[in-house]
Design an enzyme around this catalytic site. Structure first.
Site, mmCIF file in Angstrom:
data_model
loop_
_atom_site.group_PDB
_atom_site.id
_atom_site.type_symbol
_atom_site.label_atom_id
_atom_site.label_comp_id
_atom_site.label_asym_id
_atom_site.label_seq_id
_atom_site.Cartn_x
_atom_site.Cartn_y
_atom_site.Cartn_z
ATOM 1 N N ASN A 22 0.858 -1.094 -0.033
ATOM 2 C CA ASN A 22 -0.207 0.006 0.065
ATOM 3 C C ASN A 22 0.778 1.132 0.009
ATOM 4 O OD1 ASN A 22 -1.742 2.199 0.393
ATOM 5 N ND2 ASN A 22 -2.307 1.381 2.416
ATOM 6 N N TRP A 23 1.142 1.786 -1.240
ATOM 7 C CA TRP A 23 1.931 3.057 -1.133
ATOM 8 C C TRP A 23 1.425 4.227 -0.695
ATOM 9 C CZ3 TRP A 23 4.120 2.400 -7.063
ATOM 10 C CH2 TRP A 23 4.624 1.225 -7.158
ATOM 11 N N LYS A 24 0.145 4.288 -0.299
ATOM 12 C CA LYS A 24 -0.586 5.605 0.300
ATOM 13 C C LYS A 24 -0.228 6.714 -0.491
ATOM 14 C CE LYS A 24 0.005 3.401 4.775
ATOM 15 N NZ LYS A 24 0.067 3.361 6.293
ATOM 16 N N HIS B 283 -9.501 1.402 4.738
ATOM 17 C CA HIS B 283 -8.345 1.475 5.571
ATOM 18 C C HIS B 283 -8.443 2.357 6.698
ATOM 19 C CE1 HIS B 283 -4.194 2.717 6.555
ATOM 20 N NE2 HIS B 283 -3.597 1.463 5.915
ATOM 21 N N GLU C 175 -6.605 4.559 8.043
ATOM 22 C CA GLU C 175 -6.553 6.136 7.468
ATOM 23 C C GLU C 175 -7.657 6.811 6.957
ATOM 24 O OE1 GLU C 175 -2.920 5.430 5.597
ATOM 25 O OE2 GLU C 175 -1.702 4.760 7.365
ATOM 26 N N GLU D 35 -5.275 -4.963 10.335
ATOM 27 C CA GLU D 35 -4.258 -3.949 10.515
ATOM 28 C C GLU D 35 -4.652 -3.166 11.914
ATOM 29 O OE1 GLU D 35 -2.189 -2.668 6.848
ATOM 30 O OE2 GLU D 35 -3.923 -1.156 6.635
ATOM 31 N N GLY E 147 2.573 2.368 10.783
ATOM 32 C CA GLY E 147 3.555 3.425 10.579
ATOM 33 C C GLY E 147 4.157 3.887 12.011
ATOM 34 N N SER F 282 3.588 -2.069 10.234
ATOM 35 C CA SER F 282 4.929 -1.885 10.532
ATOM 36 C C SER F 282 5.544 -3.167 9.990
ATOM 37 C CB SER F 282 5.404 -1.790 11.814
ATOM 38 O OG SER F 282 5.025 -0.451 12.147
ATOM 39 N N GLY G 54 3.112 -1.078 4.436
ATOM 40 C CA GLY G 54 2.969 0.177 3.937
ATOM 41 C C GLY G 54 4.606 0.535 3.626
ATOM 42 N N GLY G 55 5.097 1.342 4.375
ATOM 43 C CA GLY G 55 6.447 2.104 4.378
ATOM 44 C C GLY G 55 7.532 1.007 3.606
HETATM 45 P P1 13P Z 1 3.149 0.692 7.684
HETATM 46 O O1 13P Z 1 3.838 -0.948 7.112
HETATM 47 O O2 13P Z 1 3.866 1.733 7.137
HETATM 48 O O3 13P Z 1 3.151 0.333 9.247
HETATM 49 O O4 13P Z 1 1.912 0.555 6.947
HETATM 50 C C1 13P Z 1 0.933 -0.417 7.055
HETATM 51 C C2 13P Z 1 -0.403 0.074 6.238
HETATM 52 O O5 13P Z 1 -1.078 0.816 6.802
HETATM 53 C C3 13P Z 1 -0.436 -0.820 5.125
HETATM 54 O O6 13P Z 1 -2.079 -0.552 4.548
#
Ligand code: 13P
Length: 248
Positions: free
Chosen positions: A9-11, A95, A97, A165, A171, A210, A231-232
């Site tokens: 998930n590149w956000k 998600h 967020e 999640e 994050g 994470s 994510g990251g």
């Molecule tokens: P991180 O891996 O950066 O914690 O993000 C997880 C995420 O929200 C994937 O959708």
């Protein structure tokens, strides 16, 4: 045996050129990975470039969000069929967020799932508790409420993936332990079993929060952890591909 599903998930990251570069690296570095589905979710404006960069490689293209109406006066929204038109075969829905910053509710999540399934998209449905909810012992109640809302009128688990999640692990660098993940994943499968019977055995429940190459092996070794939503670490080809290799 459920096939692992590893999604990035590149956000809100990567313009079109960066998208193309990253996909080229991922394709080259994950060529030998077997028995694993690899998925990337770039921003809307990079979807078409991503589709072109993916070409004939089996990487699954997902969007990060979708609206539930097909057309009309909904300024700024994107319809499920438009995602298909842009080359997507999957979409991330609900998600945390989006729940936290953009008013997503269990009801809108449900509408988005139904609309996405109608056009043949795979829905990656996100659930997870906040730190306060975990610390006050409400994790299972929250997951239960999120999933019953999400699956209202959803006839089967075909083309559904659930992503657990925990909000406190996103994050923050603080991932759930593999035992914490396994416990919630088993609970999710149990809920799915109650509603869908045998179909729950095929349901992929993936973990997000994470995830990196250094903790993925432990998480992915658990019986009910069927992959990861990264994510990251998915923004770095070497990291993401290391996680893919651990799953294949
Ligand atoms: P991180 O891996 O950066 O914690 O993000 C997880 C995420 O929200 C994937 O959708």
């Amino acid at each position: 045996m459920r096939r692992k599903f590893i999604a990035g998930n590149w956000k809100l990251n990567n313009n079109r050129r960066q998208t193309t570069d990253l996909i080229e690296k991922i394709t080259a570095q994950s060529r030998d990975a077997k028995n694993v589905d690899v998925c990337v979710a770039p921003v809307f404006t990079s979807l078409q470039s991503a589709r072109e960069a993916i070409g004939s490689s089996p990487i699954i293209l997902a969007a990060q969000n979708v609206f539930y109406e097909e057309k009309g006066a909904f300024t700024g929204e994107i319809a499920p069929s438009m995602l298909v038109d842009a080359g997507c075969s999957a979409v991330i829905i609900g998600h945390s967020e989006r729940r936290q910053y953009f008013g997503e509710t269990n009801e809108t999540v449900n509408k988005k799932i139904l609309a996405s399934l109608k056009v043949g998209l795979t829905a990656v449905v996100c659930v997870g508790e906040t730190l306060e909810e975990r610390e006050t012992g409400k994790t299972n109640d929250v997951i239960h409420a999120q999933l019953s809302g999400a699956f209202k009128d959803v006839p089967s688990l075909e083309k559904i993936i659930v992503a657990y999640e925990p909000v406190w692990a996103i994050g923050t660098g603080r991932n759930a332990t593999s035992q914490q993940a396994q416990d919630v994943h088993a609970f999710i499968r149990d809920l799915a079993r109650k509603k869908y019977g045998k179909g729950a055995e095929e349901l992929r429940v993936i973990y997000g929060g994470s995830v990196k190459s250094s903790n993925a092996a432990d998480l992915l070794a658990r019986p009910d952890v069927d992959g990861a939503l990264v994510g990251g670490a998915s923004l770095i080809a070497e990291e993401f591909c290391a996680i893919i290799r651990l799953s294949s």
